[in-house]
Motif scaffolding. Structure first.
Motif, PDB file in Angstrom:
ATOM      1  N   PHE A 110      24.013   2.539 -17.965  1.00 37.34           N
ATOM      2  CA  PHE A 110      23.694   1.797 -16.750  1.00 37.34           C
ATOM      3  C   PHE A 110      22.226   1.969 -16.360  1.00 37.34           C
ATOM      4  CE2 PHE A 110      23.511   1.450 -12.062  1.00 37.34           C
ATOM      5  CZ  PHE A 110      24.046   0.185 -11.894  1.00 37.34           C
ATOM      6  N   GLY A 111      21.667   3.145 -16.575  1.00 38.07           N
ATOM      7  CA  GLY A 111      20.287   3.403 -16.176  1.00 38.07           C
ATOM      8  C   GLY A 111      19.245   3.045 -17.212  1.00 38.07           C
ATOM      9  N   TRP A 112      19.688   2.520 -18.358  1.00 39.00           N
ATOM     10  CA  TRP A 112      18.754   2.200 -19.450  1.00 39.00           C
ATOM     11  C   TRP A 112      17.681   1.220 -18.991  1.00 39.00           C
ATOM     12  CZ3 TRP A 112      17.764  -2.565 -21.716  1.00 39.00           C
ATOM     13  CH2 TRP A 112      16.981  -2.542 -22.868  1.00 39.00           C
ATOM     14  N   ALA A 113      18.082   0.148 -18.301  1.00 41.05           N
ATOM     15  CA  ALA A 113      17.111  -0.872 -17.881  1.00 41.05           C
ATOM     16  C   ALA A 113      16.103  -0.300 -16.887  1.00 41.05           C
ATOM     17  CB  ALA A 113      17.841  -2.061 -17.277  1.00 41.05           C
ATOM     18  N   SER A 114      16.575   0.534 -15.972  1.00 45.68           N
ATOM     19  CA  SER A 114      15.661   1.148 -15.001  1.00 45.68           C
ATOM     20  C   SER A 114      14.623   2.020 -15.695  1.00 45.68           C
ATOM     21  CB  SER A 114      16.459   1.984 -13.996  1.00 45.68           C
ATOM     22  OG  SER A 114      17.301   1.183 -13.217  1.00 45.68           O
ATOM     23  N   ALA A 115      15.080   2.811 -16.659  1.00 47.54           N
ATOM     24  CA  ALA A 115      14.160   3.694 -17.374  1.00 47.54           C
ATOM     25  C   ALA A 115      13.138   2.899 -18.172  1.00 47.54           C
ATOM     26  CB  ALA A 115      14.947   4.630 -18.288  1.00 47.54           C
ATOM     27  N   ARG A 116      13.599   1.825 -18.842  1.00 53.54           N
ATOM     28  CA  ARG A 116      12.676   1.040 -19.656  1.00 53.54           C
ATOM     29  C   ARG A 116      11.668   0.284 -18.799  1.00 53.54           C
ATOM     30  NH1 ARG A 116      15.214   3.783 -22.285  1.00 53.54           N
ATOM     31  NH2 ARG A 116      13.368   4.979 -21.740  1.00 53.54           N
ATOM     32  N   LEU A 117      12.119  -0.251 -17.654  1.00 53.53           N
ATOM     33  CA  LEU A 117      11.178  -0.958 -16.775  1.00 53.53           C
ATOM     34  C   LEU A 117      10.125  -0.002 -16.237  1.00 53.53           C
ATOM     35  CD1 LEU A 117      10.266  -3.483 -15.274  1.00 53.53           C
ATOM     36  CD2 LEU A 117      11.887  -2.909 -13.456  1.00 53.53           C
ATOM     37  N   ASP A 118      10.538   1.191 -15.835  1.00 56.30           N
ATOM     38  CA  ASP A 118       9.579   2.179 -15.339  1.00 56.30           C
ATOM     39  C   ASP A 118       8.591   2.560 -16.443  1.00 56.30           C
ATOM     40  OD1 ASP A 118       8.832   4.175 -13.137  1.00 56.30           O
ATOM     41  OD2 ASP A 118       9.165   5.489 -14.850  1.00 56.30           O
ATOM     42  N   ASP A 119       9.083   2.735 -17.666  1.00 50.76           N
ATOM     43  CA  ASP A 119       8.187   3.027 -18.789  1.00 50.76           C
ATOM     44  C   ASP A 119       7.155   1.917 -18.950  1.00 50.76           C
ATOM     45  OD1 ASP A 119       9.464   5.396 -19.403  1.00 50.76           O
ATOM     46  OD2 ASP A 119      10.649   4.551 -21.050  1.00 50.76           O
ATOM     47  N   LEU A 120       7.615   0.683 -18.896  1.00 56.00           N
ATOM     48  CA  LEU A 120       6.719  -0.455 -19.087  1.00 56.00           C
ATOM     49  C   LEU A 120       5.660  -0.530 -17.993  1.00 56.00           C
ATOM     50  CD1 LEU A 120       6.073  -3.020 -20.713  1.00 56.00           C
ATOM     51  CD2 LEU A 120       7.682  -4.254 -19.227  1.00 56.00           C
ATOM     52  N   MET A 121       6.089  -0.337 -16.747  1.00 57.29           N
ATOM     53  CA  MET A 121       5.146  -0.472 -15.640  1.00 57.29           C
ATOM     54  C   MET A 121       4.156   0.686 -15.564  1.00 57.29           C
ATOM     55  SD  MET A 121       7.455  -2.154 -12.581  1.00 57.29           S
ATOM     56  CE  MET A 121       6.015  -2.804 -11.706  1.00 57.29           C
ATOM     57  N   VAL A 151      -3.903  -5.069  -8.884  1.00 57.00           N
ATOM     58  CA  VAL A 151      -3.600  -6.211  -9.753  1.00 57.00           C
ATOM     59  C   VAL A 151      -2.803  -7.284  -9.023  1.00 57.00           C
ATOM     60  CG1 VAL A 151      -2.295  -6.917 -11.800  1.00 57.00           C
ATOM     61  CG2 VAL A 151      -3.716  -4.848 -11.863  1.00 57.00           C
ATOM     62  N   ALA A 152      -1.798  -6.868  -8.248  1.00 58.48           N
ATOM     63  CA  ALA A 152      -0.844  -7.834  -7.699  1.00 58.48           C
ATOM     64  C   ALA A 152      -0.636  -7.725  -6.197  1.00 58.48           C
ATOM     65  CB  ALA A 152       0.497  -7.683  -8.412  1.00 58.48           C
ATOM     66  N   GLY A 153      -1.419  -6.945  -5.497  1.00 53.23           N
ATOM     67  CA  GLY A 153      -1.311  -6.877  -4.055  1.00 53.23           C
ATOM     68  C   GLY A 153       0.003  -6.288  -3.578  1.00 53.23           C
ATOM     69  N   ILE A 154       0.487  -6.781  -2.457  1.00 52.17           N
ATOM     70  CA  ILE A 154       1.711  -6.248  -1.859  1.00 52.17           C
ATOM     71  C   ILE A 154       2.912  -6.367  -2.787  1.00 52.17           C
ATOM     72  CG2 ILE A 154       3.350  -6.560   0.047  1.00 52.17           C
ATOM     73  CD1 ILE A 154       0.932  -7.248   1.823  1.00 52.17           C
ATOM     74  N   PRO A 155       3.140  -7.500  -3.462  1.00 55.86           N
ATOM     75  CA  PRO A 155       4.273  -7.561  -4.398  1.00 55.86           C
ATOM     76  C   PRO A 155       4.188  -6.498  -5.481  1.00 55.86           C
ATOM     77  CG  PRO A 155       3.419  -9.754  -3.980  1.00 55.86           C
ATOM     78  CD  PRO A 155       2.444  -8.806  -3.364  1.00 55.86           C
ATOM     79  N   GLY A 156       2.993  -6.237  -5.976  1.00 55.56           N
ATOM     80  CA  GLY A 156       2.834  -5.212  -7.003  1.00 55.56           C
ATOM     81  C   GLY A 156       3.134  -3.827  -6.482  1.00 55.56           C
ATOM     82  N   ALA A 181      -0.445   4.903 -10.316  1.00 57.11           N
ATOM     83  CA  ALA A 181       0.261   3.666 -10.669  1.00 57.11           C
ATOM     84  C   ALA A 181       0.414   2.704  -9.491  1.00 57.11           C
ATOM     85  CB  ALA A 181       1.619   4.000 -11.284  1.00 57.11           C
ATOM     86  N   PRO A 182       0.836   3.165  -8.293  1.00 52.90           N
ATOM     87  CA  PRO A 182       0.920   2.211  -7.180  1.00 52.90           C
ATOM     88  C   PRO A 182      -0.420   1.534  -6.876  1.00 52.90           C
ATOM     89  CG  PRO A 182       1.999   4.264  -6.605  1.00 52.90           C
ATOM     90  CD  PRO A 182       1.302   4.504  -7.904  1.00 52.90           C
ATOM     91  N   LEU A 183      -1.502   2.302  -6.946  1.00 51.70           N
ATOM     92  CA  LEU A 183      -2.811   1.722  -6.647  1.00 51.70           C
ATOM     93  C   LEU A 183      -3.246   0.727  -7.720  1.00 51.70           C
ATOM     94  CD1 LEU A 183      -4.603   4.905  -5.268  1.00 51.70           C
ATOM     95  CD2 LEU A 183      -3.960   2.851  -3.970  1.00 51.70           C
ATOM     96  N   VAL A 184      -2.925   1.019  -8.970  1.00 50.49           N
ATOM     97  CA  VAL A 184      -3.230   0.064 -10.039  1.00 50.49           C
ATOM     98  C   VAL A 184      -2.479  -1.240  -9.809  1.00 50.49           C
ATOM     99  CG1 VAL A 184      -2.923  -0.409 -12.502  1.00 50.49           C
ATOM    100  CG2 VAL A 184      -3.843   1.801 -11.761  1.00 50.49           C
ATOM    101  N   TRP A 185      -1.182  -1.143  -9.522  1.00 45.14           N
ATOM    102  CA  TRP A 185      -0.395  -2.345  -9.287  1.00 45.14           C
ATOM    103  C   TRP A 185      -0.820  -3.047  -8.000  1.00 45.14           C
ATOM    104  CZ3 TRP A 185       2.258  -5.098 -12.557  1.00 45.14           C
ATOM    105  CH2 TRP A 185       2.695  -4.499 -13.729  1.00 45.14           C
ATOM    106  N   GLY A 186      -1.257  -2.292  -7.012  1.00 42.39           N
ATOM    107  CA  GLY A 186      -1.765  -2.912  -5.798  1.00 42.39           C
ATOM    108  C   GLY A 186      -3.040  -3.690  -6.054  1.00 42.39           C
ATOM    109  N   ALA A 238       7.100  -3.685  -5.760  1.00 39.20           N
ATOM    110  CA  ALA A 238       7.906  -3.783  -6.978  1.00 39.20           C
ATOM    111  C   ALA A 238       7.770  -2.518  -7.812  1.00 39.20           C
ATOM    112  CB  ALA A 238       7.491  -4.999  -7.795  1.00 39.20           C
ATOM    113  N   TYR A 239       6.542  -2.000  -7.904  1.00 41.64           N
ATOM    114  CA  TYR A 239       6.371  -0.760  -8.662  1.00 41.64           C
ATOM    115  C   TYR A 239       7.145   0.380  -8.032  1.00 41.64           C
ATOM    116  CZ  TYR A 239       4.856   3.587 -10.437  1.00 41.64           C
ATOM    117  OH  TYR A 239       4.915   4.856 -10.967  1.00 41.64           O
ATOM    118  N   ARG A 240       7.039   0.541  -6.710  1.00 42.36           N
ATOM    119  CA  ARG A 240       7.730   1.658  -6.073  1.00 42.36           C
ATOM    120  C   ARG A 240       9.245   1.504  -6.193  1.00 42.36           C
ATOM    121  NH1 ARG A 240       7.222   6.104  -6.429  1.00 42.36           N
ATOM    122  NH2 ARG A 240       5.084   6.068  -5.652  1.00 42.36           N
ATOM    123  N   ALA A 241       9.749   0.273  -6.142  1.00 40.92           N
ATOM    124  CA  ALA A 241      11.181   0.049  -6.331  1.00 40.92           C
ATOM    125  C   ALA A 241      11.606   0.459  -7.736  1.00 40.92           C
ATOM    126  CB  ALA A 241      11.526  -1.424  -6.079  1.00 40.92           C
ATOM    127  N   ALA A 242      10.833   0.056  -8.746  1.00 38.17           N
ATOM    128  CA  ALA A 242      11.178   0.396 -10.127  1.00 38.17           C
ATOM    129  C   ALA A 242      11.123   1.898 -10.358  1.00 38.17           C
ATOM    130  CB  ALA A 242      10.228  -0.323 -11.091  1.00 38.17           C
TER     131      ALA A 242
END
Length: 311
Positions: free
Chosen positions: A189-200, A160-165, A153-158, A168-172
């Motif tokens: 409280f953790g619902w948004a974190s879980a859903r964002l990670d699922d999406l990414m 697609v979106a370079g350093i921001p990708g 996943a980090p390499l895919v986002w890298g 941001a992926y590792r933070a999520a």
């Protein structure tokens, strides 16, 4: 500039393979400490607070990454160097392989108590209730999931979106590990974190599963078995993403994964994925070999995609 990003991704993969995680001051650990501080300020037992928590931390990290990207994009050499350092910092392939290898050795030697203590480096399961086969199964499942989460996943986002990708992926993903589980404190409280990670991870997890099928024969596994088990069993897993590569690993190694899984706050009866025997120490070793190969292939493909994307 596409060449700079591509070279940087390859440099990061090479640095992770040669050096593993940074020894001191790991950026992910620092981010985790910052996230804990922000949580103390923003925490409330509702989803809106969790959304704000994610926005501040992941959004802020993405903006910082974008500023770095903008600063270095004037020079392919600077972009390659910066991308390489960031890629090295966010990847976890070598550390994952090292932990898997250590677990295989302990299980092979019958040192069950030591293996139970070590399992915490890979996952948050209750190791005290696991025997040798249970520990082997937990290790293979963790190696599979983290191959997707910490390598592909980090390499895919890298790509697609370079350093921001990358950042941001590792933070999520880090936030999901910290607060994205269903404990009483984090259910809302953790619902948004879980859903964002699922999406990414929706695309990277499926890409990782496909690569598992492609790479399996190289390590003596079954490519056809990986493909069939992935297509048949992945959707039965409670996670929309972890089940993809866990099912593919089960088919590739021709073993059964899934079953009763105990964490500190919940017990799950997960569906069985794959067919045949239960996992053992030898399967842990083969899962490490498969994970390493998938990481190498992903690095090459990510660099290629980075070049082609800007033509």
């Amino acid at each position: 500039m596409s060449a700079g990003r591509a070279v940087g991704l390859l440099l990061g993969v090479a640095a992770d393979a040669a050096l593993g995680d940074p020894r001191r001051g790991h950026p992910v650990a620092r981010f985790g400490r910052a996230a804990q501080t922000v949580e103390k300020t923003l925490y409330r037992d509702d989803r809106s607070a969790g959304v704000l928590h994610v926005g501040v931390l992941v959004g802020g990290t993405a903006v910082l990454g974008a500023l770095v990207q903008r600063t270095v994009r004037c020079s392919p050499v600077l972009e390659a160097a910066a991308t390489g350092v960031v890629t090295w910092a966010v990847l976890g392939g070598t550390s994952l392989a090292d932990e898997g290898t250590a677990m295989a050795r302990l299980l092979e030697a019958g040192e069950i108590d030591a293996a139970r203590e070590r399992l915490g480096n890979l996952c948050g399961r209750d190791a005290a209730v696991l025997d040798g086969q249970g520990l082997a199964r937990a290790t293979v499942e963790s190696i599979a999931e983290n191959t997707s989460d910490a390598v592909v996943a980090p390499l895919v986002w890298g790509a697609v979106a370079g350093i921001p990708g990358l950042v941001a992926y590792r933070a999520a993903n880090t936030l999901d590990a910290m607060v994205g589980h269903r404990s009483p404190r984090y259910r809302e409280f953790g619902w948004a974190s879980a859903r964002l990670d699922d999406l990414m991870n929706l695309v990277p997890s499926r890409f990782a599963a496909a690569l598992t099928a492609v790479c399996a024969p190289v390590v003596g596994g079954s490519g056809g078995g990986a493909w069939r088990t992935w297509r048949r069993d992945a959707t039965a897993h409670p996670s929309p993403n972890a089940g993809q590569i866990e099912a593919a690993f089960a088919g590739a190694l021709e073993i059964r994964l899934g079953g009763r899984t105990i964490y500190g706050h919940v017990t799950e009866q997960r569906p069985i994925m794959g067919e045949g025997r239960t996992a053992d120490a030898g399967d842990v070793t083969r899962s490490v070999e498969l994970s390493r190969l998938i990481g190498t292939v992903t690095g090459v493909l990510a660099a290629t995609a980075a070049v082609l994307r800007r033509r």
